[in-house]
Design a protein around this motif. Structure first.
Motif, PDB file in Angstrom:
ATOM      1  N   ASN A 195       0.829  -1.212   0.000  1.00  9.87           N
ATOM      2  CA  ASN A 195       0.000   0.000   0.000  1.00  9.87           C
ATOM      3  C   ASN A 195       0.863   1.261   0.000  1.00  9.87           C
ATOM      4  OD1 ASN A 195      -2.082  -1.811   0.193  1.00  9.87           O
ATOM      5  ND2 ASN A 195      -2.803  -1.138   2.204  1.00  9.87           N
ATOM      6  N   GLU A 196       1.933   1.244   0.784  1.00  7.59           N
ATOM      7  CA  GLU A 196       2.812   2.416   0.897  1.00  7.59           C
ATOM      8  C   GLU A 196       3.447   2.791  -0.438  1.00  7.59           C
ATOM      9  OE1 GLU A 196       5.681   1.434   3.826  1.00  7.59           O
ATOM     10  OE2 GLU A 196       4.234   1.322   5.482  1.00  7.59           O
ATOM     11  N   ARG A 197       3.667   1.798  -1.286  1.00  5.81           N
ATOM     12  CA  ARG A 197       4.387   2.031  -2.539  1.00  5.81           C
ATOM     13  C   ARG A 197       3.474   2.337  -3.721  1.00  5.81           C
ATOM     14  NH1 ARG A 197       7.190  -0.201   0.993  1.00  5.81           N
ATOM     15  NH2 ARG A 197       9.474  -0.223   1.005  1.00  5.81           N
ATOM     16  N   LEU A 198       2.171   2.311  -3.504  1.00  4.12           N
ATOM     17  CA  LEU A 198       1.247   2.639  -4.578  1.00  4.12           C
ATOM     18  C   LEU A 198       0.902   4.121  -4.565  1.00  4.12           C
ATOM     19  CD1 LEU A 198      -1.202  -0.406  -4.402  1.00  4.12           C
ATOM     20  CD2 LEU A 198       0.637  -0.016  -6.053  1.00  4.12           C
ATOM     21  N   GLU A 199       0.566   4.644  -5.740  1.00  5.26           N
ATOM     22  CA  GLU A 199       0.214   6.047  -5.881  1.00  5.26           C
ATOM     23  C   GLU A 199      -1.306   6.221  -5.812  1.00  5.26           C
ATOM     24  OE1 GLU A 199       2.499   8.348  -6.126  1.00  5.26           O
ATOM     25  OE2 GLU A 199       4.236   7.005  -6.357  1.00  5.26           O
ATOM     26  N   LEU A 200      -1.743   7.458  -5.629  1.00  4.04           N
ATOM     27  CA  LEU A 200      -3.168   7.769  -5.711  1.00  4.04           C
ATOM     28  C   LEU A 200      -3.675   7.388  -7.092  1.00  4.04           C
ATOM     29  CD1 LEU A 200      -3.260  11.307  -4.011  1.00  4.04           C
ATOM     30  CD2 LEU A 200      -3.860   9.114  -2.984  1.00  4.04           C
ATOM     31  N   GLY A 201      -4.856   6.768  -7.132  1.00  2.00           N
ATOM     32  CA  GLY A 201      -5.360   6.336  -8.428  1.00  2.00           C
ATOM     33  C   GLY A 201      -6.812   5.919  -8.372  1.00  2.00           C
ATOM     34  N   PRO A 202      -7.381   5.553  -9.536  1.00  2.00           N
ATOM     35  CA  PRO A 202      -8.803   5.209  -9.643  1.00  2.00           C
ATOM     36  C   PRO A 202      -9.055   3.720  -9.388  1.00  2.00           C
ATOM     37  CG  PRO A 202      -7.813   5.135 -11.792  1.00  2.00           C
ATOM     38  CD  PRO A 202      -6.704   5.508 -10.837  1.00  2.00           C
ATOM     39  N   TYR A 203     -10.314   3.337  -9.399  1.00  2.00           N
ATOM     40  CA  TYR A 203     -10.659   1.923  -9.526  1.00  2.00           C
ATOM     41  C   TYR A 203     -10.325   1.509 -10.964  1.00  2.00           C
ATOM     42  CZ  TYR A 203     -13.562   1.971  -5.246  1.00  2.00           C
ATOM     43  OH  TYR A 203     -14.021   2.058  -3.959  1.00  2.00           O
ATOM     44  N   TYR A 204      -9.511   0.498 -11.121  1.00  2.00           N
ATOM     45  CA  TYR A 204      -9.273  -0.048 -12.459  1.00  2.00           C
ATOM     46  C   TYR A 204     -10.347  -1.075 -12.823  1.00  2.00           C
ATOM     47  CZ  TYR A 204      -4.656   2.123 -12.640  1.00  2.00           C
ATOM     48  OH  TYR A 204      -3.625   3.027 -12.669  1.00  2.00           O
ATOM     49  N   TYR A 205     -10.905  -1.691 -11.793  1.00  2.00           N
ATOM     50  CA  TYR A 205     -11.945  -2.706 -11.976  1.00  2.00           C
ATOM     51  C   TYR A 205     -13.059  -2.444 -10.962  1.00  2.00           C
ATOM     52  CZ  TYR A 205      -8.456  -5.343 -14.656  1.00  2.00           C
ATOM     53  OH  TYR A 205      -7.523  -5.731 -15.579  1.00  2.00           O
ATOM     54  N   PRO A 206     -14.260  -2.938 -11.220  1.00  2.00           N
ATOM     55  CA  PRO A 206     -15.329  -2.821 -10.225  1.00  2.00           C
ATOM     56  C   PRO A 206     -14.896  -3.425  -8.890  1.00  2.00           C
ATOM     57  CG  PRO A 206     -16.216  -3.579 -12.319  1.00  2.00           C
ATOM     58  CD  PRO A 206     -14.725  -3.598 -12.469  1.00  2.00           C
ATOM     59  N   PRO A 207     -15.291  -2.841  -7.766  1.00  2.00           N
ATOM     60  CA  PRO A 207     -14.819  -3.288  -6.453  1.00  2.00           C
ATOM     61  C   PRO A 207     -15.116  -4.749  -6.122  1.00  2.00           C
ATOM     62  CG  PRO A 207     -15.852  -1.130  -6.283  1.00  2.00           C
ATOM     63  CD  PRO A 207     -16.107  -1.619  -7.673  1.00  2.00           C
ATOM     64  N   ASP A 208     -16.172  -5.331  -6.694  1.00  3.55           N
ATOM     65  CA  ASP A 208     -16.543  -6.714  -6.384  1.00  3.55           C
ATOM     66  C   ASP A 208     -15.778  -7.753  -7.198  1.00  3.55           C
ATOM     67  OD1 ASP A 208     -18.364  -5.830  -4.547  1.00  3.55           O
ATOM     68  OD2 ASP A 208     -20.055  -5.897  -5.931  1.00  3.55           O
ATOM     69  N   LEU A 209     -14.980  -7.309  -8.161  1.00  3.90           N
ATOM     70  CA  LEU A 209     -14.290  -8.236  -9.051  1.00  3.90           C
ATOM     71  C   LEU A 209     -13.054  -8.818  -8.368  1.00  3.90           C
ATOM     72  CD1 LEU A 209     -14.981  -8.941 -12.048  1.00  3.90           C
ATOM     73  CD2 LEU A 209     -13.068  -7.479 -12.689  1.00  3.90           C
ATOM     74  N   VAL A 210     -12.804 -10.125  -8.546  1.00  6.96           N
ATOM     75  CA  VAL A 210     -11.585 -10.730  -7.985  1.00  6.96           C
ATOM     76  C   VAL A 210     -10.623 -11.208  -9.062  1.00  6.96           C
ATOM     77  CG1 VAL A 210     -12.671 -11.417  -5.826  1.00  6.96           C
ATOM     78  CG2 VAL A 210     -12.672 -13.009  -7.772  1.00  6.96           C
ATOM     79  N   THR A 211     -11.057 -11.249 -10.332  1.00  4.89           N
ATOM     80  CA  THR A 211     -10.158 -11.583 -11.433  1.00  4.89           C
ATOM     81  C   THR A 211     -10.710 -11.019 -12.726  1.00  4.89           C
ATOM     82  OG1 THR A 211      -9.055 -13.369 -12.661  1.00  4.89           O
ATOM     83  CG2 THR A 211     -11.276 -13.818 -11.847  1.00  4.89           C
ATOM     84  N   ASP A 212      -9.806 -10.745 -13.672  1.00  5.80           N
ATOM     85  CA  ASP A 212     -10.234 -10.228 -14.975  1.00  5.80           C
ATOM     86  C   ASP A 212     -10.317 -11.326 -16.026  1.00  5.80           C
ATOM     87  OD1 ASP A 212      -7.566 -10.788 -15.353  1.00  5.80           O
ATOM     88  OD2 ASP A 212      -7.158  -8.977 -16.521  1.00  5.80           O
ATOM     89  N   GLN A 213     -10.077 -12.564 -15.620  1.00  5.70           N
ATOM     90  CA  GLN A 213     -10.083 -13.657 -16.574  1.00  5.70           C
ATOM     91  C   GLN A 213     -11.502 -14.188 -16.811  1.00  5.70           C
ATOM     92  OE1 GLN A 213      -7.704 -14.725 -18.421  1.00  5.70           O
ATOM     93  NE2 GLN A 213      -5.980 -13.639 -17.522  1.00  5.70           N
ATOM     94  N   PRO A 214     -11.813 -14.589 -18.045  1.00  5.09           N
ATOM     95  CA  PRO A 214     -13.143 -15.143 -18.325  1.00  5.09           C
ATOM     96  C   PRO A 214     -13.331 -16.504 -17.672  1.00  5.09           C
ATOM     97  CG  PRO A 214     -11.718 -15.364 -20.241  1.00  5.09           C
ATOM     98  CD  PRO A 214     -10.972 -14.523 -19.254  1.00  5.09           C
ATOM     99  N   GLU A 215     -14.586 -16.886 -17.505  1.00  2.43           N
ATOM    100  CA  GLU A 215     -14.895 -18.151 -16.843  1.00  2.43           C
ATOM    101  C   GLU A 215     -14.257 -19.345 -17.543  1.00  2.43           C
ATOM    102  OE1 GLU A 215     -19.158 -17.526 -14.569  1.00  2.43           O
ATOM    103  OE2 GLU A 215     -19.133 -18.361 -16.583  1.00  2.43           O
TER     104      GLU A 215
END
Length: 325
Positions: A195-215
């Protein structure tokens, strides 16, 4: 071929996927976000670590080295931060075309993330393979955290083992975290370092998502995991899974998949006497896939011989193994 009967297991563990979640909201003031690449030698626990950090199983694990083949993203969202973990194939000396693709993709990931988490095996001292990874990471401008994993399995000489890695980290100005991906001990401190090493930024994905891979990708990986677990060294990495068809009905999901192997002898091992091994693979995979789709599954498996597919660029592309851009 085997027809695998079904049961309903643990619906609450189903994974949220892109089709299940709302549009991306605006992040609150002070919110941080970024991509964290998990790198290291094969079989140091990278996939287990990502699963534990995300809180759900999205990457397959196995005692066999080189389990991970694709760059799989796991997403952790808290009220303060969204971390997208990129689980990469273990960095090693490649012995075939597939190995070259995997290592090349891992190297590309090094320069395409915001923070690198270099995971090492805390049960053995730093060796040549670790120093090879260190040389790669030292050439990158990306911040690095060295993570000493398997703290729960360390023996009495743990201090000398830890020191061998701490020396490497200090020589490069890297922070060090010690933890157990298996038990979760030390992961809170690791997350704080990230957390300390990350910069201020947006949601890249919806908050409920746990992976970007298709089923379909995860279905194939769950089948491959059971093959690795049940056949062990007999059919190590000569297996590629193709999901040929998925038919979703209100009461049940029908899945047709092909297990591709390189040799006829491997086909015999995967099928087993009286199709006993294939049925065991299908039953275990079905139980995992039901958690993914949150419903009953009918899984049908075929086995096909594809000679030397790991050496063929065409076959690699067919099975989804391409060099990342």
């Amino acid at each position: 071929m085997t027809d695998v009967d079904f049961e309903l297991d643990n619906q609450a563990d189903a994974l949220p996927l892109l089709s299940d979640v709302a549009l991306i909201p605006q992040a609150p003031e002070g919110f941080k976000s970024g991509f964290v690449g998990i790198v290291g030698r094969p079989n140091v626990g990278k996939s287990t670590l990502m699963n534990e950090l995300v809180g759900q199983k999205i990457a397959i694990t196995s005692p066999v080295a080189q389990t991970t083949r694709n760059r799989l993203r796991g997403i952790l969202t808290t009220p303060e931060v969204q971390i997208i973990f990129v689980d990469t194939p273990g960095i090693h000396k490649p012995h075939h075309q597939l190995g070259e693709v995997l290592v090349r993709n891992a190297r590309i990931a090094i320069d395409s993330v915001d923070v690198l988490l270099f995971v090492v095996d805390g049960t053995v001292e730093a060796g040549g393979g670790d120093r090879f990874v260190v040389d790669l990471l030292s050439q990158s401008k990306t911040p690095v955290i060295l993570g000493i994993n398997k703290a729960d399995q360390q023996s009495a000489d743990a201090e000398s083992i830890d020191h061998s890695y701490i020396q490497l980290a200090e020589a490069n100005g890297w922070a060090v975290a010690k933890f157990s991906a298996l038990t979760g001990d030390g992961l809170e401190a690791l997350q704080s370092l990230l957390n300390e090493r990350l910069e201020l930024g947006p949601y890249y994905y919806p908050p409920d998502l746990v992976t970007d891979q298709p089923e379909r990708f995860i279905m194939a990986e769950l089948i491959r995991e059971q093959i690795l677990l049940l056949t062990r060294e007999e059919v190590p990495h000569s297996v590629a899974i193709a999901i040929d068809r998925v038919d979703e009905e209100p009461e049940i999901t029908h899945i047709l998949a092909t297990i591709n192997v390189e040799r006829q002898s491997q086909k015999g091992i995967v099928i087993g006497k009286g199709a006993s091994m294939l049925k065991a693979i299908g039953t275990a995979a079905r139980q995992q896939i039901q958690k993914l789709v949150m419903g009953k599954v009918y899984l049908e498996l075929f086995v096909r011989v594809q000679p030397k597919w790991r050496q063929s660029r065409t076959r690699l592309a067919e099975f989804g193994y391409r060099v990342e851009e």
